[in-house]
Enzyme design. Sequence first.
Site, PDB file in Angstrom:
ATOM      1  N   ASP A 123       0.618  -1.218  -0.125  1.00  0.00           N
ATOM      2  CA  ASP A 123      -0.091   0.001  -0.008  1.00  0.00           C
ATOM      3  C   ASP A 123       0.955   1.098   0.167  1.00  0.00           C
ATOM      4  OD1 ASP A 123      -2.318   1.636   0.456  1.00  0.00           O
ATOM      5  OD2 ASP A 123      -1.716   1.915   2.431  1.00  0.00           O
TER       6      ASP A 123
ATOM      7  N   ASP B 171      -0.113   5.101   0.921  1.00  0.00           N
ATOM      8  CA  ASP B 171      -0.240   5.939   1.814  1.00  0.00           C
ATOM      9  C   ASP B 171      -0.254   5.383   3.242  1.00  0.00           C
ATOM     10  OD1 ASP B 171      -0.321   8.617   2.663  1.00  0.00           O
ATOM     11  OD2 ASP B 171      -2.500   8.886   2.787  1.00  0.00           O
TER      12      ASP B 171
END
Length: 220
Positions: A9, A11
């Site tokens: 991922d 952020d």
Amino acid sequence: MKISAVIFDLDGVIVSTDEYHYQAWKQISDQENIYFDRKINERLRGVSRMESLDIILSHSDKAYSESEKQQLALRKNDIYCELLNKLSPNDILPGVINLLISLKARNINIAIGSSSKNTPFILEQIGLTANFDSIADGNSIKNSKPDPEVFLLAAKMLGVKPEECAIIEDAQAGIDAAKAAGMKAVGIGTAANCLNADMKLQDLANLDIDQLLEVNEIRS
Ligand code: B16
Ligand code: MG
């Protein structure tokens, strides 16, 4: 099955821009006289821009038309992107660079699986664009996390089976997406509290790469 790919991922895992999301949404909600605080901002982790807006607008009595919602999302993104100009390689989170180097040394495929449409800009700002073999992001999917689409796309781009992938995530929506994709889920930061994560860590600086790649054994 052996882990042959790690999908990150963006952020909250590679870099944290949740404060910038907060500041941008706060400006919009203040202009619209809608209550918004950091607790509500936490609910936006891993959630797409338009779904984030829906969460914010659920605190308003006004019925917004689709075009008004598009305008608000556009304004928020302009403010957010202005703030992203401040990002630099110094903002890369602890443990990320060492992990990327170690995975490369072991010939493990590396991808991004992010809900953000600003993924290309964020990666450029922190100087990591060339470090990923594939990038699946909010620009290339219809359904955002907890739907597994972004992670399945990343696996497809890498040419690996879902069960060979480990996902590193900071959001419950992302852990749910990883499990729905049939992948191993590593929860870091706030996602270290996720009951369905296969591994739980405070940050990547504390990650044991052997444990990551043998995640099957860890669960049993
Ligand atoms: P954008 P991730 C997500 O990124 C953020 O966690 C979430 O807060 C944001 O709403 C979403 O991206 C969409 O971002 O407005 O830039 O398209 O955690 O999936 O990397
Ligand atoms: Mg995230």
